[in-house]
Design a protein around this motif. Structure first.
Motif, mmCIF file in Angstrom:
data_model
loop_
_atom_site.group_PDB
_atom_site.id
_atom_site.type_symbol
_atom_site.label_atom_id
_atom_site.label_comp_id
_atom_site.label_asym_id
_atom_site.label_seq_id
_atom_site.Cartn_x
_atom_site.Cartn_y
_atom_site.Cartn_z
ATOM 1 N N UNK A 1 -67.846 23.700 -95.935
ATOM 2 C CA UNK A 1 -67.785 23.099 -94.604
ATOM 3 C C UNK A 1 -69.168 22.641 -94.151
ATOM 4 N N UNK A 2 -70.193 23.456 -94.452
ATOM 5 C CA UNK A 2 -71.561 23.030 -94.158
ATOM 6 C C UNK A 2 -71.858 21.700 -94.829
ATOM 7 N N UNK A 3 -71.469 21.589 -96.097
ATOM 8 C CA UNK A 3 -71.751 20.385 -96.858
ATOM 9 C C UNK A 3 -71.066 19.163 -96.245
ATOM 10 N N UNK A 4 -69.802 19.328 -95.854
ATOM 11 C CA UNK A 4 -69.068 18.213 -95.240
ATOM 12 C C UNK A 4 -69.704 17.794 -93.926
ATOM 13 N N UNK A 5 -70.078 18.784 -93.116
ATOM 14 C CA UNK A 5 -70.682 18.476 -91.817
ATOM 15 C C UNK A 5 -72.049 17.809 -91.981
ATOM 16 N N UNK A 6 -72.852 18.292 -92.928
ATOM 17 C CA UNK A 6 -74.166 17.680 -93.153
ATOM 18 C C UNK A 6 -74.022 16.253 -93.657
ATOM 19 N N UNK A 7 -73.038 16.032 -94.534
ATOM 20 C CA UNK A 7 -72.805 14.682 -95.039
ATOM 21 C C UNK A 7 -72.461 13.737 -93.894
ATOM 22 N N UNK A 8 -71.645 14.211 -92.988
ATOM 23 C CA UNK A 8 -71.274 13.386 -91.836
ATOM 24 C C UNK A 8 -72.457 13.205 -90.893
ATOM 25 N N UNK A 9 -73.243 14.257 -90.729
ATOM 26 C CA UNK A 9 -74.409 14.185 -89.844
ATOM 27 C C UNK A 9 -75.428 13.166 -90.357
ATOM 28 N N UNK B 1 -79.654 30.218 -87.574
ATOM 29 C CA UNK B 1 -79.455 30.780 -88.915
ATOM 30 C C UNK B 1 -78.291 31.765 -88.944
ATOM 31 N N UNK B 2 -78.198 32.601 -87.921
ATOM 32 C CA UNK B 2 -77.111 33.589 -87.873
ATOM 33 C C UNK B 2 -75.760 32.882 -87.744
ATOM 34 N N UNK B 3 -75.692 31.885 -86.859
ATOM 35 C CA UNK B 3 -74.449 31.130 -86.688
ATOM 36 C C UNK B 3 -74.063 30.414 -87.987
ATOM 37 N N UNK B 4 -75.031 29.780 -88.627
ATOM 38 C CA UNK B 4 -74.757 28.995 -89.827
ATOM 39 C C UNK B 4 -74.272 29.873 -90.974
ATOM 40 N N UNK C 1 -63.293 29.548 -79.027
ATOM 41 C CA UNK C 1 -63.629 28.123 -78.994
ATOM 42 C C UNK C 1 -65.135 27.911 -78.990
ATOM 43 N N UNK C 2 -65.843 28.676 -78.151
ATOM 44 C CA UNK C 2 -67.292 28.535 -78.082
ATOM 45 C C UNK C 2 -67.937 28.976 -79.392
ATOM 46 N N UNK C 3 -67.434 30.046 -79.977
ATOM 47 C CA UNK C 3 -68.006 30.527 -81.235
ATOM 48 C C UNK C 3 -67.847 29.476 -82.338
ATOM 49 N N UNK C 4 -66.660 28.897 -82.441
ATOM 50 C CA UNK C 4 -66.422 27.875 -83.463
ATOM 51 C C UNK C 4 -67.298 26.646 -83.220
ATOM 52 N N UNK C 5 -67.408 26.264 -81.946
ATOM 53 C CA UNK C 5 -68.195 25.082 -81.603
ATOM 54 C C UNK C 5 -69.656 25.276 -82.000
ATOM 55 N N UNK C 6 -70.263 26.383 -81.583
ATOM 56 C CA UNK C 6 -71.675 26.614 -81.873
ATOM 57 C C UNK C 6 -71.925 26.811 -83.367
ATOM 58 N N UNK C 7 -70.986 27.454 -84.035
ATOM 59 C CA UNK C 7 -71.147 27.679 -85.482
ATOM 60 C C UNK C 7 -71.190 26.352 -86.225
ATOM 61 N N UNK C 8 -70.287 25.437 -85.886
ATOM 62 C CA UNK C 8 -70.265 24.153 -86.571
ATOM 63 C C UNK C 8 -71.439 23.266 -86.145
ATOM 64 N N UNK C 9 -71.805 23.334 -84.875
ATOM 65 C CA UNK C 9 -72.907 22.501 -84.381
ATOM 66 C C UNK C 9 -74.267 23.017 -84.828
ATOM 67 N N UNK C 10 -74.331 24.237 -85.359
ATOM 68 C CA UNK C 10 -75.612 24.845 -85.711
ATOM 69 C C UNK C 10 -76.335 24.119 -86.847
ATOM 70 N N UNK C 11 -75.653 23.228 -87.554
ATOM 71 C CA UNK C 11 -76.342 22.487 -88.618
ATOM 72 C C UNK C 11 -77.285 21.432 -88.047
#
Length: 374
Positions: free
Chosen positions: A126-134, A116-119, A56-66
């Motif tokens: 998925x990065x693109x979708x998250x950045x668009x939302x951000x 950078x490592x997390x991202x 859970x923590x790994x997924x959270x930080x990976x997605x939040x890393x943007x």
């Protein structure tokens, strides 16, 4: 020097980073900047941090890393979840490379290399979708620069230019433009066209660095953009149109001074002074300061005194007293020119003491440099 500065920014005070850089390069070097894409960095974070995280923590930080700044609310909104504030606190308490940005620990940032490592573990789509939302979230929160950087990370230079133009329009000539200029320079030139505030800012930078041909080109593009937008602005926002037109004149005046065309500079000075009341108070201070500078170059000291009185009054009405610093440096220069060195020194010393007390030594040194250049 540029590579060294980049290295300092990437390492962000991390001693272990220097060791990893030397290990990867075989010797100390600033020729290549340490990156999260390097195997030594990936292996370090995998072994020392990521491997021990819950899924859970790994997924959270990976997605939040943007995100550049991580807070409970924006992470909840971005990831469509709850409890992000608690997750960030847990990550910090666990000793991960996540640094609080405020005493309340309500906002954090990841170390650049850790981010950078997390991202790298986040699929591109998925990065693109998250950045668009951000982008939408940051723009709604008023963080136009953050939204602009997200747009650039997506490769959307057109949107980045639109967001940066909004930022310039909101704060034009009232705050430090260093961060804005870095973003403006990152946007593709074709996408900057049609955005007069960006073009005017870049013209000013070119004038101050004596790149006069580039300044002419930026000003030509700015004039064209203003002319194209004039019918719409005349209908919807005539005051904004008048301001833009006068800002073009102000930049043209500065360019004339750079070219030592004093006759043209005088004509443009007169045009600005006739229309100074059409400029909003925040921008009026910077325009009056440039007029003060122009009349110094024209050796019109009586007009310098009159403009200084008006400009200092306007500056006192603003929230930030820092906006008066360039004004005071030109005032001091005028006093030196007219044989009143003691008064000039008193003004400069008072200004520098206040800068050092309220903003720190670094800002005071920058002010000293500005005074010397002035």
């Amino acid at each position: 020097a540029g590579a060294g500065a980049n290295m300092v920014a990437v390492l962000d005070g991390w001693p272990c980073g220097h060791a990893l850089h030397c290990r990867a390069m075989g010797a100390p070097s600033h020729d290549r900047v340490l990156s999260g894409a390097w195997k030594a960095v990936r292996d370090y974070y995998q072994e020392e941090a990521i491997a021990a995280l819950s899924q859970e923590m790994r997924d959270f930080l990976t997605q939040a890393s943007i995100l550049e700044q991580l807070g409970g609310d924006i992470c909840d909104r971005l990831l469509d979840r709850t409890g992000s504030a608690q997750m960030l606190a847990q990550a910090h308490d666990a000793g991960l490379d996540i640094v609080p940005e405020d005493p309340e620990y309500s906002s954090f940032r990841l170390h650049p290399l850790f981010s950078q490592v997390l991202m790298a573990g986040l699929p591109v789509d998925q990065q693109d979708r998250l950045r668009s939302r951000a982008i939408g979230l940051l723009e709604a929160a008023g963080d136009l620069l953050g939204a602009c950087r997200q747009a650039l990370s997506r490769g959307d230079h057109r949107l980045a230019a639109t967001l940066l133009e909004k930022q310039y329009r909101r704060d034009f000539a009232t705050k430090s433009e260093a961060n804005l200029m870095t973003l403006a320079s990152s946007i593709q030139p074709a996408e900057r066209e049609g955005h007069p505030y960006i073009l005017l800012a870049m013209a000013q930078t070119a004038i101050l660095s004596f790149q006069l041909q580039r300044a002419r080109e930026f000003l030509s593009s700015a004039r064209k953009a203003v002319e194209e937008q004039a019918p719409m602005l005349e209908r919807d926002d005539p005051e904004s149109l008048k301001l833009l037109q006068l800002l073009v004149v102000q930049r043209e005046m500065m360019l004339a001074l750079g070219r030592s065309d004093m006759e043209d500079a005088q004509k443009l000075c007169d045009q600005l002074l006739r229309n100074i009341d059409h400029i909003p108070p925040k921008q009026r201070v910077i325009v009056l300061t440039s007029l003060l500078q122009a009349h110094l170059e024209l050796y019109n000291f009586r007009e310098v005194e009159r403009i200084y009185v008006q400009a200092s009054h306007e500056a006192n009405l603003l929230e930030s007293w820092v906006s008066a610093t360039p004004l005071e440096t030109f005032r001091a220069r005028s006093l030196f020119y007219t044989g009143r060195a003691a008064e000039a020194i008193e003004i400069l010393e008072t200004r520098l003491r206040r800068l050092e007390r309220e903003l720190g030594e670094g800002t005071a040194f920058a002010a000293i440099a500005a005074i010397v250049l002035a």
